[in-house]
Structures are given as C-alpha cells and as structure tokens.
Design a protein around this motif. Structure first.
Motif, PDB file in Angstrom:
ATOM      1  N   GLY A  35       0.815  -1.193   0.000  1.00  0.00           N
ATOM      2  CA  GLY A  35       0.000   0.000   0.000  1.00  0.00           C
ATOM      3  C   GLY A  35       0.852   1.247   0.000  1.00  0.00           C
ATOM      4  N   SER A  36       0.216   2.377   0.271  1.00  0.00           N
ATOM      5  CA  SER A  36       0.887   3.669   0.306  1.00  0.00           C
ATOM      6  C   SER A  36       0.876   4.228   1.718  1.00  0.00           C
ATOM      7  CB  SER A  36       0.201   4.655  -0.644  1.00  0.00           C
ATOM      8  OG  SER A  36       0.256   4.199  -1.987  1.00  0.00           O
ATOM      9  N   VAL A  37       2.044   4.651   2.185  1.00  0.00           N
ATOM     10  CA  VAL A  37       2.177   5.233   3.513  1.00  0.00           C
ATOM     11  C   VAL A  37       3.127   6.412   3.457  1.00  0.00           C
ATOM     12  CG1 VAL A  37       1.715   3.060   4.717  1.00  0.00           C
ATOM     13  CG2 VAL A  37       4.066   3.700   4.145  1.00  0.00           C
ATOM     14  N   GLU A  38       3.073   7.245   4.471  1.00  0.00           N
ATOM     15  CA  GLU A  38       4.017   8.340   4.603  1.00  0.00           C
ATOM     16  C   GLU A  38       5.291   7.852   5.275  1.00  0.00           C
ATOM     17  OE1 GLU A  38       0.824  12.033   5.029  1.00  0.00           O
ATOM     18  OE2 GLU A  38       2.105  11.471   6.710  1.00  0.00           O
ATOM     19  N   ALA A  39       6.372   8.572   5.063  1.00  0.00           N
ATOM     20  CA  ALA A  39       7.632   8.221   5.693  1.00  0.00           C
ATOM     21  C   ALA A  39       7.463   8.111   7.204  1.00  0.00           C
ATOM     22  CB  ALA A  39       8.691   9.265   5.354  1.00  0.00           C
ATOM     23  N   GLY A  40       8.060   7.073   7.769  1.00  0.00           N
ATOM     24  CA  GLY A  40       7.926   6.808   9.183  1.00  0.00           C
ATOM     25  C   GLY A  40       6.802   5.851   9.524  1.00  0.00           C
ATOM     26  N   GLY A  41       5.973   5.538   8.558  1.00  0.00           N
ATOM     27  CA  GLY A  41       4.867   4.634   8.773  1.00  0.00           C
ATOM     28  C   GLY A  41       5.283   3.181   8.698  1.00  0.00           C
ATOM     29  N   SER A  42       4.291   2.307   8.819  1.00  0.00           N
ATOM     30  CA  SER A  42       4.543   0.873   8.851  1.00  0.00           C
ATOM     31  C   SER A  42       3.589   0.125   7.933  1.00  0.00           C
ATOM     32  CB  SER A  42       4.382   0.327  10.272  1.00  0.00           C
ATOM     33  OG  SER A  42       5.311   0.905  11.164  1.00  0.00           O
ATOM     34  N   LEU A  43       4.051  -1.006   7.445  1.00  0.00           N
ATOM     35  CA  LEU A  43       3.244  -1.941   6.684  1.00  0.00           C
ATOM     36  C   LEU A  43       3.653  -3.352   7.065  1.00  0.00           C
ATOM     37  CD1 LEU A  43       3.235  -0.438   3.071  1.00  0.00           C
ATOM     38  CD2 LEU A  43       1.256  -0.636   4.586  1.00  0.00           C
TER      39      LEU A  43
END
Length: 127
Positions: free
Chosen positions: A10-18
């Motif tokens: 998926g798409s996340v912002e920097a610092g996020g998690s998947l």
C-alpha cells in the motif's frame, strides 16, 4: 506447482509501517527457506530479508536492518515482513520467494533466489 501469494502492500508516509504477508501453496508440502526481494523502478532486484527453515534464523540486507522483521507461521504456511520506519527509498514492488539459498558467515551474507516467486505487491512511501 508451488504458488506464492503476497498481500499487504500500500501507500504510507515516511515513518509509517506496513506488514506484508505471503501464503505458500505447495502440493508436495515441502519445507522451504523463505525470503523477500524488492525491485524499484530503474533499479535491480535486491535482497531484503530471509528466514531459514531448520534453525529459524533470520537475515537482512543492511539497508533494512533494524527496521524490518521477517517471521514465519509454519501452521499457516505463511511468511511475513513487518516494515517499520519506512523511508521513501523503500518504495518498490516486493516479491516473496521460496527455496532460496542462504550462505552466511560473520564476514558476509550471500543469497540466491529460489525458483518460486509471488506476483509482487507494491509498496509506496511518500516523503
């Protein structure tokens, strides 16, 4: 025929998690070392992480060490990649791979992909 199916991209912002998942369907019920590779646009495919079968040892590329965690659920015949503190340069298509070869020592790590691949799942990290 061995089939691998990835999910969780998926798409996340920097610092996020998947958290990526890979389910393995194998009529022969073989036990494989499992790994994750990724390929970004304009770049070569690169090794990300791997987990052995017999000793449950884990291995990581230097670029993701300390941020990514590979794990396995043998009962579900699945492998996972927890990705934390994501960076824009983590953007790539991530591929699950089965039956890879791992040679590790205190000095170096070498991996050769196995013949079984998933279709890939897109991970996009924005700044």
């Amino acid at each position: 025929q061995v089939q691998l199916r990835e999910s969780g991209g998926g798409s996340v912002e920097a610092g996020g998690s998947l958290r990526l998942s890979c389910t393995v369907e194998d009529p022969s019920n073989s036990k494989y070392a499992m790994g994750w590779f990724r390929q970004a646009p304009g770049k070569e495919r690169e090794f990300v992480a791997a987990i052995s079968w017999s000793r449950d040892a884990t291995y990581y590329a230097e670029s993701v060490k300390g941020r990514f965690t590979i794990s396995r659920d043998t009962a579900k015949n699945a492998v996972y990649l927890q990705m934390d503190n994501l960076k824009p340069d983590d953007t790539a298509v991530y591929y699950c791979n089965a039956d890879l070869f791992i040679m590790a020592s205190r000095q170096s790590l070498h991996t050769t992909p196995g013949e079984y691949w998933g279709q890939g799942t897109q991970v996009t990290v924005s700044a």
